[in-house]
Enzyme design. Structure first.
Site, PDB file in Angstrom:
ATOM      1  CB  CYS A  90     -12.166  10.584  14.490  1.00 49.02           C
ATOM      2  SG  CYS A  90     -11.767  10.493  16.377  1.00 49.02           S
ATOM      3  CB  CYS A 253      -8.189  16.921  19.742  1.00 51.27           C
ATOM      4  SG  CYS A 253      -9.763  16.952  18.569  1.00 51.27           S
TER       5      CYS A 253
END
Length: 333
Positions: A90, A253
């Site tokens: 992530c 992201c």
């Protein structure tokens, strides 16, 4: 019965939440963070549910635990938790977790300007830009990213035919670019994305099996990356990433930016070394770059970098009590 007390540092990376859990780390078995991830999912997933779901979290909540490194030269290991599960990697979570840990003296790397991080997806190097006690920005050199499937045609109920690409940037992303039945994220609202993303994800996963060639535990297209024209003049592209059951990433992201750059490189649309300013659905930005070209199991891949910033919003003490009927959280779908 008090099942656990968890001290946390809460904040966000370019708008998307990050919760760094600083206590009550479960003892995880395994020689790698990938193996430890599997052990956590099998035996301690209640912690993820309690800390990420309502009433202690929400659909966009992401978090992380820092662990000792699993490699000889590493500075730390990291385990990611969020409403959708434990991700292999992530980007926004890494930037946030490292920022909070470094600013609060919870991590002392061998080099104050570089953190060698062991993630479930592999080694990630984080280059830290500091200003006194503050971390101004972190640039991640991510795991290799690659285009997995190209021009897959799917039929979406009520929407019609779509052509999508699937790219890996730490997670597998279904990339939807503007076309006949999708005008771009600049022409649709969040309700549209939340309505069609789960359908697209289910359809794609029924048609193709996305499996990382070096680690079969990294499998399945988990995210949908919608693209369109950016709002800011300084952005090169814009995206809205859907994940979990009804979450849209507020940041640009990190693994999604990596996947997008791998797709663009494979299609001859982004060269090595050129800055790629990627914009989120709320207008925040990451600076991406293709640092080098490499190979994964005979497949061309890139080494992507992503630079972004994070800020602390508060310190939190969370109690999980077995007498609470919602001890392990809930979702309203």
């Amino acid at each position: 019965m008090n099942r656990g007390t968890f001290f946390c540092i809460d904040g966000h990376t370019c708008g998307n939440p990050v919760r760094l859990v600083t206590s009550a780390h479960p003892p995880l078995r395994g020689q790698s963070m990938s193996a430890k991830r599997q052990h956590f999912l099998q035996h301690y997933d209640w912690i993820r549910q309690a800390l990420m779901f309502e009433p202690r979290g929400h659909d966009m909540m992401s978090g992380a635990f820092l662990y000792p490194p699993t490699t000889a030269d590493g500075d730390a290991g990291i385990l990611f938790i969020e409403t959708s599960g434990c991700l292999p990697m992530c980007g926004h979570g890494t930037i946030g977790a490292l920022t909070f840990a470094l600013e609060n003296g919870l991590l002392t790397p061998q080099d104050p300007h570089r953190v060698r991080l062991d993630t479930p997806a592999g080694r990630v190097d984080a280059h830290v830009r500091r200003s006194g006690d503050k971390v101004e920005a972190i640039k991640l050199y991510n795991v290799p990213a690659f285009l997995a499937f190209e021009q897959l045609t799917i039929e979406v109920p009520e929407l019609g035919a779509l052509s999508v690409d699937i790219s890996f940037g730490g997670n597998f992303y279904i990339i939807v670019e503007p076309q006949a039945n999708f005008a771009g994220i600049d022409h649709c609202n969040a309700s549209f994305l939340l309505r069609y993303s789960p359908l697209i994800r289910d359809i794609v996963n029924a048609q193709v099996d996305c499996i990382h060639p070096q680690d079969p535990t990294m499998r399945g297209a988990s995210h949908v990356l919608w693209t369109g024209r950016p709002k800011n003049a300084g952005s090169d592209a814009a995206n809205a990433v859907f994940y979990g059951d009804k979450a849209i990433d507020r940041s640009p992201c990190g693994t999604g930016t990596s996947a997008r750059m791998a797709q663009l490189y494979a299609q001859g649309r982004l060269p090595i070394g050129q800055a790629f300013v990627h914009e989120s659905y709320i207008g925040s930005q990451f600076i991406g770059c293709i640092e080098a070209v490499t190979e994964i199991a005979g497949r061309t891949a890139i080494i992507p970098s992503i630079e972004g910033w994070a800020r602390v919003t508060g310190h939190n003490c969370i109690v999980v009590d077995d007498d609470d009927p919602y001890a392990f959280g809930f979702q309203v779908l």
